[in-house]
Write a protein that holds these residues in place. Structure first.
Motif, short mmCIF file in Angstrom:
data_model
loop_
_atom_site.label_atom_id
_atom_site.label_comp_id
_atom_site.label_asym_id
_atom_site.label_seq_id
_atom_site.Cartn_x
_atom_site.Cartn_y
_atom_site.Cartn_z
N ARG A 271 9.51 -10.25 9.48
CA ARG A 271 9.43 -9.69 8.23
C ARG A 271 8.59 -9.81 7.39
O ARG A 271 7.80 -8.55 7.07
CB ARG A 271 10.23 -11.03 7.18
CG ARG A 271 10.88 -10.69 6.05
CD ARG A 271 11.73 -10.58 5.52
NE ARG A 271 12.84 -11.96 5.76
CZ ARG A 271 14.21 -11.54 6.12
NH1 ARG A 271 13.96 -10.40 5.70
NH2 ARG A 271 15.12 -12.53 6.65
N GLU A 272 7.41 -10.64 7.82
CA GLU A 272 5.89 -10.19 7.45
C GLU A 272 5.15 -8.69 8.34
O GLU A 272 5.12 -8.47 7.14
CB GLU A 272 4.78 -11.72 7.64
CG GLU A 272 5.15 -13.13 6.90
CD GLU A 272 4.52 -13.80 7.14
OE1 GLU A 272 3.35 -13.89 8.03
OE2 GLU A 272 4.55 -15.21 6.33
N ARG A 273 5.59 -9.21 9.24
CA ARG A 273 4.95 -8.07 9.98
C ARG A 273 5.80 -6.65 9.80
O ARG A 273 5.19 -5.32 8.80
CB ARG A 273 5.35 -7.62 11.23
CG ARG A 273 4.19 -7.26 12.55
CD ARG A 273 4.38 -7.06 13.55
NE ARG A 273 5.80 -7.45 14.56
CZ ARG A 273 6.66 -6.50 14.69
NH1 ARG A 273 6.43 -5.17 13.90
NH2 ARG A 273 8.47 -6.90 14.94
N LEU A 274 6.95 -5.85 9.13
CA LEU A 274 7.62 -5.44 9.05
C LEU A 274 6.69 -4.93 7.20
O LEU A 274 6.95 -3.75 7.15
CB LEU A 274 9.04 -5.16 9.37
CG LEU A 274 9.78 -6.21 10.66
CD1 LEU A 274 11.09 -5.90 9.90
CD2 LEU A 274 9.60 -4.07 11.17
N GLU A 275 7.08 -5.59 7.14
CA GLU A 275 6.90 -5.28 5.88
C GLU A 275 5.44 -5.41 5.59
O GLU A 275 5.09 -4.50 4.30
CB GLU A 275 7.22 -6.41 4.37
CG GLU A 275 8.25 -7.32 4.58
CD GLU A 275 8.73 -8.40 3.28
OE1 GLU A 275 7.91 -8.34 2.80
OE2 GLU A 275 10.00 -8.03 2.73
N ALA A 276 3.59 -5.64 5.72
CA ALA A 276 3.24 -5.48 5.70
C ALA A 276 3.28 -3.33 6.80
O ALA A 276 1.97 -2.71 5.79
CB ALA A 276 1.97 -6.02 7.33
N GLU A 277 3.57 -3.33 7.72
CA GLU A 277 3.63 -1.75 8.10
C GLU A 277 4.75 -0.91 7.37
O GLU A 277 4.10 0.03 6.89
CB GLU A 277 4.63 -1.68 8.81
CG GLU A 277 4.08 -2.65 10.27
CD GLU A 277 5.05 -2.03 11.61
OE1 GLU A 277 6.29 -2.08 11.68
OE2 GLU A 277 4.75 -2.97 12.70
N TYR A 278 5.41 -1.33 6.19
CA TYR A 278 6.03 -0.83 5.29
C TYR A 278 5.30 -0.40 4.43
O TYR A 278 4.61 0.34 3.18
CB TYR A 278 7.14 -1.49 4.13
CG TYR A 278 8.20 -1.87 4.94
CD1 TYR A 278 7.94 -0.67 6.40
CD2 TYR A 278 9.22 -2.96 5.28
CE1 TYR A 278 10.18 -1.12 7.33
CE2 TYR A 278 10.16 -3.25 5.45
CZ TYR A 278 10.25 -2.20 7.37
OH TYR A 278 11.56 -2.14 7.62
N ILE A 279 3.78 -1.66 3.36
CA ILE A 279 2.70 -1.15 2.39
C ILE A 279 2.10 -0.11 2.93
O ILE A 279 1.41 0.33 2.10
CB ILE A 279 2.45 -2.65 2.64
CG1 ILE A 279 3.51 -3.89 1.64
CG2 ILE A 279 1.42 -2.92 1.94
CD1 ILE A 279 2.69 -5.10 1.66
N GLY A 280 1.75 -0.34 4.10
CA GLY A 280 0.46 0.39 5.42
C GLY A 280 0.86 2.16 4.87
O GLY A 280 0.82 2.52 4.59
N ALA A 281 2.94 2.38 5.26
CA ALA A 281 3.00 3.82 5.05
C ALA A 281 3.02 4.08 3.55
O ALA A 281 2.79 4.86 3.10
CB ALA A 281 4.35 3.36 5.12
N ALA A 282 3.72 3.08 2.25
CA ALA A 282 4.47 3.44 1.56
C ALA A 282 2.34 3.62 1.03
O ALA A 282 2.32 4.91 -0.13
CB ALA A 282 4.61 2.19 0.95
N ARG A 283 1.05 3.09 1.06
CA ARG A 283 0.40 3.34 0.58
C ARG A 283 -0.60 4.93 1.16
O ARG A 283 -1.05 5.74 0.19
CB ARG A 283 -1.12 2.48 0.87
CG ARG A 283 -1.80 2.37 1.11
CD ARG A 283 -3.78 1.53 1.26
NE ARG A 283 -4.59 1.63 0.25
CZ ARG A 283 -5.25 2.53 0.23
NH1 ARG A 283 -5.22 3.21 0.89
NH2 ARG A 283 -6.34 2.13 -0.55
N GLN A 284 0.54 5.25 2.25
CA GLN A 284 -0.01 6.57 3.22
C GLN A 284 0.44 7.52 1.63
O GLN A 284 -0.24 8.19 1.33
CB GLN A 284 0.25 7.16 4.15
CG GLN A 284 -0.88 5.83 5.45
CD GLN A 284 -2.19 6.20 4.81
OE1 GLN A 284 -2.97 7.77 5.08
NE2 GLN A 284 -3.19 5.00 4.94
N VAL A 285 1.36 7.43 1.67
CA VAL A 285 2.96 8.54 1.05
C VAL A 285 1.52 8.53 -0.64
O VAL A 285 2.00 9.44 -1.08
CB VAL A 285 4.42 7.42 0.29
CG1 VAL A 285 4.71 8.36 -0.06
CG2 VAL A 285 4.49 8.02 1.93
#
Length: 441
Positions: A271-285
């Protein structure tokens, strides 16, 4: 010394610098007088060599040093006085190339000045921060993928299918002769894995334990071993066993294989890894949205040389992406298109703006951040990490390439802190669409 402006057009600047012969002679004499007490020469005591002889012996070399120092000094004084910052290395050219001792030195200085970047009220920027929570379904999907990687194989009756594991002995031959590295016993090969050369695994589909098969293939032209590249080969195979894949049970035991205490702990890590990936992707947007809004807010003259260089780099990079088989630069000159030029203008404009904002905010890249960036890059060269680390430490250009994205990200963070940011919770699929849209623009 006299400095006269000869060009002031947009960001282009030109100056004529004249250093008089008297000024040069005075500086040369001063340098020789300073060194005179320590100079020894045959026929004279230390420190007693006449100035005329010193000028004859050392004058030309000292004159060259003095000319360079004087011109450099004039340039530095000019930039301090005007506040100009050259976009690229200034062009300095000596006009009277037939110069001889006793003549004035005439130099032309030309450059493109960096523009004045307008103030931007960052508090007026409105940004949207996408937030995605790791749903149970996403965690379960990740668990299933882990279970697939941890799968085992069990012996089965019948013919081998795609995805099965075939255990076999083989001997490879070219022109009837076995070759080095072409034989193995009890080799476990998963059909469809692409582990062997093209055409090999497909011919094992349908094989059963106890079968003997000759597999005929041709090594690829670009195969690593030159003695085998492009040549037809026959592999004599003896099938020992056919095994079917069995996914691992998703339980505490599987979790321990991945370093977790139990299944719940593994779920938490996922869950932590997935949310870290989501945060990174959202930051790019959000970063793209931020840059788009900054680009629309500011407008100022751009140094043509910077735009031209950036457009050339963009065109060259895209050409190589479209021609992946060309690894060198032995190709025709690539002329940037209008689209390349527009993209270059955007990049240069935003680059100058971010640099200005970062400087005003006193944004710095720390030694620790640089060390981390170097170590991350070094991991791409297993066994040569130390050599890569030393290479970067001695290469200013490489250091700048690693420092630039870190600096940019820190400036982006600074801007986001000043802006009005609202959070919007969306699904993983919507985030994926937003990320894919970045590549389409």
């Amino acid at each position: 010394m006299q400095v006269t402006e000869t060009l002031n057009e947009g960001l282009k600047r030109g100056y004529a610098i004249t250093v008089t012969a008297a000024e040069l002679d005075e500086k040369v004499t001063a340098k020789l007088k300073e060194a005179q007490p320590d100079i020894e020469m045959k026929g004279f005591r230390k420190g007693k060599v006449p100035m005329a002889l010193l000028k004859k012996q050392f004058g030309p070399r000292v004159m060259g040093e003095t000319m360079q120092e004087t011109i450099d000094g004039a340039m530095n004084e000019h930039f301090e006085k005007t506040g100009d910052r050259p976009a690229l290395q200034p062009d300095v050219k000596m006009v009277n190339e037939d110069w001889k001792e006793g003549d004035d030195v005439q130099v032309e200085l030309s450059y493109e000045a960096l523009p004045e970047v307008p103030e931007v009220d960052l508090s007026q920027l409105s940004l949207e921060k996408l937030v995605v929570k790791a749903e149970d379904a996403s965690v379960d999907e990740a668990l299933a993928n882990l279970a697939d990687t941890a799968k085992d194989y069990e012996a089965k009756d019948g013919a081998a299918e795609d995805g099965d594991q075939v255990v076999f002995d083989f001997v490879g031959k070219v022109d009837g002769e076995a070759f080095d590295g072409g034989a193995a016993e009890d080799y476990p090969l998963v059909l469809g894995s692409g582990s062997f050369i093209p055409g090999f695994e497909e011919q094992l589909v349908g094989a059963k334990a106890g079968d003997e098969k000759n597999i005929e293939v041709t090594f690829p032209e670009e195969y690593g071993a030159e003695n085998l590249a492009g040549k037809p080969a026959v592999f004599e195979c003896k099938i020992k066993e056919v095994k079917a894949a069995k996914a691992a049970e998703i339980d505490d035991e599987m979790a321990k294989k991945f370093g977790a205490e139990d299944l719940e702990a593994l779920k938490g890590q996922i869950r932590e890894r997935l949310e870290a990936e989501y945060i990174g992707a959202a930051r790019q947007v959000m970063k793209r949205d931020l840059l788009d809004k900054l680009d629309a807010l500011v407008s100022f003259d751009l140094p043509p040389s910077l735009v031209e260089a950036e457009a050339g780099q963009i065109a060259h990079q895209l050409w190589h992406e479209e021609n992946p088989d060309v690894h060198d630069h032995n190709h025709d000159k690539i002329e940037p298109t209008e689209e390349h030029n527009k993209l270059a203008e955007r990049r240069v404009r935003l680059g100058l703006l971010l640099a200005e904002l970062g400087q005003k905010a006193e944004v710095e890249v720390t030694d620790a951040e640089m060390t981390q960036a170097i170590m991350t890059q070094a991991r791409q060269y297993p066994g040569q990490e130390r050599a890569f680390f030393d290479f970067v430490r001695q290469n200013q250009q490489m250091q700048q390439q690693l420092r630039a994205p870190i600096f940019e990200d820190k400036v982006i963070d600074h801007i986001a802190e000043q802006a009005q940011v609202t959070e919007k919770e969306i699904s993983k699929d919507d985030l994926q669409k937003a990320v894919e849209a970045l590549d389409e623009e």
